[in-house]
Design an enzyme around this catalytic site. Structure first.
Site, PDB file in Angstrom:
ATOM      1  N   HIS A  21       0.823  -1.210   0.000  1.00 34.57           N
ATOM      2  CA  HIS A  21       0.000   0.000   0.000  1.00 34.57           C
ATOM      3  C   HIS A  21       0.862   1.267   0.000  1.00 34.57           C
ATOM      4  O   HIS A  21       2.039   1.242   0.357  1.00 34.57           O
ATOM      5  CB  HIS A  21      -0.940   0.015   1.201  1.00 34.57           C
ATOM      6  CG  HIS A  21      -0.237   0.032   2.529  1.00 34.57           C
ATOM      7  ND1 HIS A  21       0.367   1.161   3.041  1.00 34.57           N
ATOM      8  CD2 HIS A  21      -0.028  -0.948   3.437  1.00 34.57           C
ATOM      9  CE1 HIS A  21       0.903   0.879   4.208  1.00 34.57           C
ATOM     10  NE2 HIS A  21       0.691  -0.393   4.476  1.00 34.57           N
ATOM     11  N   GLU A  92      -1.989  -7.518   7.690  1.00 32.36           N
ATOM     12  CA  GLU A  92      -0.611  -7.375   8.159  1.00 32.36           C
ATOM     13  C   GLU A  92      -0.385  -8.235   9.398  1.00 32.36           C
ATOM     14  O   GLU A  92      -1.331  -8.649  10.083  1.00 32.36           O
ATOM     15  CB  GLU A  92      -0.308  -5.898   8.448  1.00 32.36           C
ATOM     16  CG  GLU A  92       1.112  -5.600   8.925  1.00 32.36           C
ATOM     17  CD  GLU A  92       2.216  -6.037   7.969  1.00 32.36           C
ATOM     18  OE1 GLU A  92       2.327  -7.256   7.719  1.00 32.36           O
ATOM     19  OE2 GLU A  92       2.978  -5.175   7.500  1.00 32.36           O
TER      20      GLU A  92
END
Length: 205
Positions: A21, A92
């Site tokens: 990202h 994550e």
């Protein structure tokens, strides 16, 4: 006789594209950002948009993204949000008690602490992250074409290590920047790194 293929990719085997990202406030400050849903900075949005020209011409059989907004928005701004499927396997690493803290801060309490070696108190082990990565790889290798994954730095590093047949901790050797593009592919029957940590040439300077 056909020429020997030296491209590094075998056309009959699906590849996996990885995108970390774009920039967030915590990625810029070095704070561990696991499950906290930190938004992209304006800079991160521009980084994400800059990926669109690189990806527009490529056909993907499967588009996967972490459900966290910084990954999903990167996917959308890169032009693939309408086809994306969210999966918690691309979340994550869960940093537990170390969420939101920088390495330098943690080392005041635990001198020499290293996430890859010591793990995170109250969070996931590297092996648990590796098992999630293995499930993503299994889906990608079964897909009828290439897969692209939009996710986060540590989980993508573990995913790359597992693609190569390394233990999950092998991801510590693969630095990965915000909004970078990587490609995991094949050299004949051997899984390889085709491209790694490449910034978009369209990124604003």
């Amino acid at each position: 006789m056909p020429e020997d293929d030296t491209s590094g990719e075998t056309p009959t085997r699906p590849s996996m594209f990885l995108v970390r990202h774009g920039a967030t406030a915590w990625s810029r400050s070095g704070q561990h950002t696991g499950r906290t849903d930190i938004p992209l900075l304006d800079e991160g949005r521009e980084e994400a948009r800059s990926l669109a020209p690189m990806l527009a011409a490529h056909q993907f059989a499967l588009v996967l993204t972490s459900p966290l907004s910084r990954a999903f928005e990167t996917c959308a701004l890169a032009g693939l949000g309408d086809r994306a499927e969210t999966t918690e396997d691309l979340l994550e690493w869960d940093y537990g008690d170390y969420e939101g803290r920088a390495t330098e801060d943690i080392r005041v309490e635990r001198p020499g602490w290293n996430l890859w070696v010591d793990g995170a108190v109250g969070g996931e082990t590297v092996g648990a992250v590796g098992r999630r990565a293995d499930r993503v790889i299994e889906r990608a290798r079964a897909a009828d074409g290439d897969t692209i994954c939009f996710a986060h730095g540590h989980v993508l590093r573990v995913l790359a290590a597992r693609w190569l047949g390394l233990p999950p901790v092998g991801g510590r050797l693969l630095a990965l920047d915000a909004a970078a593009l990587s490609v995991l592919g094949w050299e004949r029957e051997v899984p390889v790194l085709v491209r790694w940590n490449e910034p978009s040439p369209h990124r604003p300077r």
